[in-house]
Design a protein around this motif. Structure first.
Motif, PDB file in Angstrom:
ATOM      1  N   GLU A   1       0.371  -1.485   0.416  1.00 54.95           N
ATOM      2  CA  GLU A   1      -0.587   0.286   0.090  1.00 54.95           C
ATOM      3  C   GLU A   1       0.808   1.756   0.287  1.00 54.95           C
ATOM      4  O   GLU A   1       0.447   2.327  -0.876  1.00 54.95           O
ATOM      5  CB  GLU A   1      -0.745   0.602   1.197  1.00 54.95           C
ATOM      6  CG  GLU A   1      -2.200   0.776   1.507  1.00 54.95           C
ATOM      7  CD  GLU A   1      -3.081   1.083   2.429  1.00 54.95           C
ATOM      8  OE1 GLU A   1      -3.337   2.035   2.374  1.00 54.95           O
ATOM      9  OE2 GLU A   1      -2.791   0.148   3.122  1.00 54.95           O
ATOM     10  N   GLY A   2       1.981   1.416   0.846  1.00 55.23           N
ATOM     11  CA  GLY A   2       3.000   2.224   0.828  1.00 55.23           C
ATOM     12  C   GLY A   2       3.536   2.511  -0.766  1.00 55.23           C
ATOM     13  O   GLY A   2       3.560   3.779  -1.020  1.00 55.23           O
ATOM     14  N   ILE A   3       4.202   1.678  -0.890  1.00 57.80           N
ATOM     15  CA  ILE A   3       4.373   2.465  -2.484  1.00 57.80           C
ATOM     16  C   ILE A   3       3.640   2.656  -3.565  1.00 57.80           C
ATOM     17  O   ILE A   3       3.676   3.394  -4.445  1.00 57.80           O
ATOM     18  CB  ILE A   3       4.853   0.274  -2.945  1.00 57.80           C
ATOM     19  CG1 ILE A   3       6.382   0.632  -1.894  1.00 57.80           C
ATOM     20  CG2 ILE A   3       5.936   1.097  -4.503  1.00 57.80           C
ATOM     21  CD1 ILE A   3       7.218  -0.862  -2.209  1.00 57.80           C
ATOM     22  N   ARG A   4       2.432   1.342  -3.320  1.00 59.32           N
ATOM     23  CA  ARG A   4       1.269   1.892  -4.231  1.00 59.32           C
ATOM     24  C   ARG A   4       0.681   3.848  -4.261  1.00 59.32           C
ATOM     25  O   ARG A   4       0.393   4.411  -4.466  1.00 59.32           O
ATOM     26  CB  ARG A   4      -0.018   1.315  -4.183  1.00 59.32           C
ATOM     27  CG  ARG A   4      -0.016  -0.335  -4.648  1.00 59.32           C
ATOM     28  CD  ARG A   4      -1.226  -0.896  -4.906  1.00 59.32           C
ATOM     29  NE  ARG A   4      -2.534  -0.418  -3.904  1.00 59.32           N
ATOM     30  CZ  ARG A   4      -3.012  -1.397  -3.216  1.00 59.32           C
ATOM     31  NH1 ARG A   4      -1.811  -1.981  -2.284  1.00 59.32           N
ATOM     32  NH2 ARG A   4      -3.606  -0.524  -2.010  1.00 59.32           N
ATOM     33  N   GLU A   5       1.195   4.077  -3.006  1.00 58.72           N
ATOM     34  CA  GLU A   5       0.698   6.066  -2.832  1.00 58.72           C
ATOM     35  C   GLU A   5       1.920   6.425  -3.447  1.00 58.72           C
ATOM     36  O   GLU A   5       1.080   7.832  -4.081  1.00 58.72           O
ATOM     37  CB  GLU A   5       0.855   5.467  -1.249  1.00 58.72           C
ATOM     38  CG  GLU A   5      -0.991   5.046  -0.476  1.00 58.72           C
ATOM     39  CD  GLU A   5      -0.261   5.550   1.046  1.00 58.72           C
ATOM     40  OE1 GLU A   5      -0.340   6.248   1.374  1.00 58.72           O
ATOM     41  OE2 GLU A   5      -1.369   4.736   1.371  1.00 58.72           O
ATOM     42  N   ASP A   6       2.969   5.917  -2.964  1.00 59.64           N
ATOM     43  CA  ASP A   6       4.223   6.663  -3.720  1.00 59.64           C
ATOM     44  C   ASP A   6       3.914   6.929  -5.554  1.00 59.64           C
ATOM     45  O   ASP A   6       3.945   7.854  -5.522  1.00 59.64           O
ATOM     46  CB  ASP A   6       5.338   5.829  -3.092  1.00 59.64           C
ATOM     47  CG  ASP A   6       5.914   6.340  -1.702  1.00 59.64           C
ATOM     48  OD1 ASP A   6       5.431   6.549  -1.039  1.00 59.64           O
ATOM     49  OD2 ASP A   6       6.767   5.595  -1.387  1.00 59.64           O
ATOM     50  N   LEU A   7       3.516   5.407  -5.976  1.00 57.87           N
ATOM     51  CA  LEU A   7       3.477   5.462  -7.511  1.00 57.87           C
ATOM     52  C   LEU A   7       2.468   6.398  -7.558  1.00 57.87           C
ATOM     53  O   LEU A   7       2.391   7.151  -8.620  1.00 57.87           O
ATOM     54  CB  LEU A   7       3.197   4.097  -7.646  1.00 57.87           C
ATOM     55  CG  LEU A   7       4.153   3.444  -7.835  1.00 57.87           C
ATOM     56  CD1 LEU A   7       3.773   1.684  -8.480  1.00 57.87           C
ATOM     57  CD2 LEU A   7       5.858   3.878  -8.288  1.00 57.87           C
ATOM     58  N   ALA A   8       1.657   7.107  -6.722  1.00 58.73           N
ATOM     59  CA  ALA A   8       0.735   7.294  -6.725  1.00 58.73           C
ATOM     60  C   ALA A   8       0.617   9.062  -6.943  1.00 58.73           C
ATOM     61  O   ALA A   8       0.358   9.836  -8.256  1.00 58.73           O
ATOM     62  CB  ALA A   8      -0.521   6.986  -5.844  1.00 58.73           C
ATOM     63  N   ASP A   9       1.188   9.521  -6.635  1.00 60.06           N
ATOM     64  CA  ASP A   9       1.858  10.765  -6.062  1.00 60.06           C
ATOM     65  C   ASP A   9       3.012  10.944  -7.227  1.00 60.06           C
ATOM     66  O   ASP A   9       2.786  11.935  -7.535  1.00 60.06           O
ATOM     67  CB  ASP A   9       3.021  10.569  -4.871  1.00 60.06           C
ATOM     68  CG  ASP A   9       1.821  10.535  -3.540  1.00 60.06           C
ATOM     69  OD1 ASP A   9       0.992  10.967  -3.448  1.00 60.06           O
ATOM     70  OD2 ASP A   9       2.354  10.671  -2.848  1.00 60.06           O
ATOM     71  N   ALA A  10       3.513   9.997  -7.637  1.00 59.86           N
ATOM     72  CA  ALA A  10       4.826   9.533  -8.602  1.00 59.86           C
ATOM     73  C   ALA A  10       3.425  10.635 -10.172  1.00 59.86           C
ATOM     74  O   ALA A  10       4.864  10.584 -11.223  1.00 59.86           O
ATOM     75  CB  ALA A  10       5.366   8.667  -9.271  1.00 59.86           C
ATOM     76  N   ALA A  11       2.137   9.520  -9.898  1.00 62.95           N
ATOM     77  CA  ALA A  11       1.864   9.797 -10.939  1.00 62.95           C
ATOM     78  C   ALA A  11       0.381  10.984 -11.053  1.00 62.95           C
ATOM     79  O   ALA A  11      -0.502  11.154 -11.816  1.00 62.95           O
ATOM     80  CB  ALA A  11       0.995   7.865 -11.401  1.00 62.95           C
ATOM     81  N   PHE A  12       1.152  12.326 -10.447  1.00 67.46           N
ATOM     82  CA  PHE A  12       0.559  13.361 -10.664  1.00 67.46           C
ATOM     83  C   PHE A  12      -0.826  12.796  -9.535  1.00 67.46           C
ATOM     84  O   PHE A  12      -1.697  13.632  -9.670  1.00 67.46           O
ATOM     85  CB  PHE A  12       0.715  13.886 -11.555  1.00 67.46           C
ATOM     86  CG  PHE A  12       1.248  13.575 -12.776  1.00 67.46           C
ATOM     87  CD1 PHE A  12       2.560  14.976 -12.608  1.00 67.46           C
ATOM     88  CD2 PHE A  12       1.933  13.454 -13.262  1.00 67.46           C
ATOM     89  CE1 PHE A  12       3.949  15.030 -12.663  1.00 67.46           C
ATOM     90  CE2 PHE A  12       3.186  12.767 -14.930  1.00 67.46           C
ATOM     91  CZ  PHE A  12       4.240  14.064 -13.711  1.00 67.46           C
ATOM     92  N   GLY A  13      -0.388  12.217  -8.485  1.00 66.10           N
ATOM     93  CA  GLY A  13      -2.296  12.220  -7.786  1.00 66.10           C
ATOM     94  C   GLY A  13      -3.439  11.685  -8.434  1.00 66.10           C
ATOM     95  O   GLY A  13      -3.761  11.641  -8.077  1.00 66.10           O
TER      96      GLY A  13
END
Length: 175
Positions: A56-68
């Motif tokens: 979940e934490g990495i998915r959140e980081d990826l979502a941030d990297a994908a401009f939210g």
């Protein structure tokens, strides 16, 4: 499967950004990846790799990297499909960069179709900060992320996007 069934199969696949909390079985992920291995590739180099992200934490980081983009956070699995330049450039030199991109793109498409055959939904996401994704996943220099494929049980959109008429795409003999 006849041609009509195949067209219906393709036509019913849709990008989904609204995922449920249902988990995906490891066997389903393995099936998706096994199908991707059947994708055509330049010189049979299979110049792609994938990072399976369920944390979940990495998915959140990826979502941030994908401009939210929230669906990256909400999908239970993100398949980060990457080029592997070493495999293609070892045979094709600089042209191998293009071939690795093509290989990763075709493999991604096969992954989406395999997921669809399992009645799972996907969303191809190409809008992300490459460098940030590389840092998050500790990708080697010879790899480049091409797509963040969100995979899960999802809610289909209420309407289907219109497609351009075929005549807008097709040219005979010359442009």
């Amino acid at each position: 499967m006849n041609s009509s069934e195949f067209f219906d199969f393709l036509f019913t696949r849709s990008s989904v950004r609204d995922f449920t909390e249902l988990e995906i079985e490891d066997e389903e992920i393995q099936y998706i990846l096994k199908c991707a291995r059947t994708a055509p590739s330049a010189g049979n180099r299979e110049s792609w790799d994938v990072v399976i992200v369920t944390d979940e934490g990495i998915r959140e980081d990826l979502a941030d990297a994908a401009f939210g983009q929230e669906h990256i956070k909400k999908a239970p699995v993100i398949l980060v499909v990457c080029t592997n330049y070493v495999r293609s450039m070892s045979q094709y030199g600089e042209r191998g960069i293009l071939y690795a991109m093509e290989d990763a793109t075709i493999a991604s498409t096969y992954m989406m179709l395999a997921a669809h055959s399992l009645r799972l939904q996907t969303c191809w996401t190409g809008a992300f900060d490459d460098e940030t994704v590389c840092e998050i996943l500790d990708l080697p220099q010879h790899a480049r992320p091409v797509a963040l494929l969100a995979v899960g049980h999802g809610n289909l959109p209420e309407y289907r996007s219109e497609r351009m008429p075929l005549e807008e795409h097709v040219h005979e003999e010359t442009w």
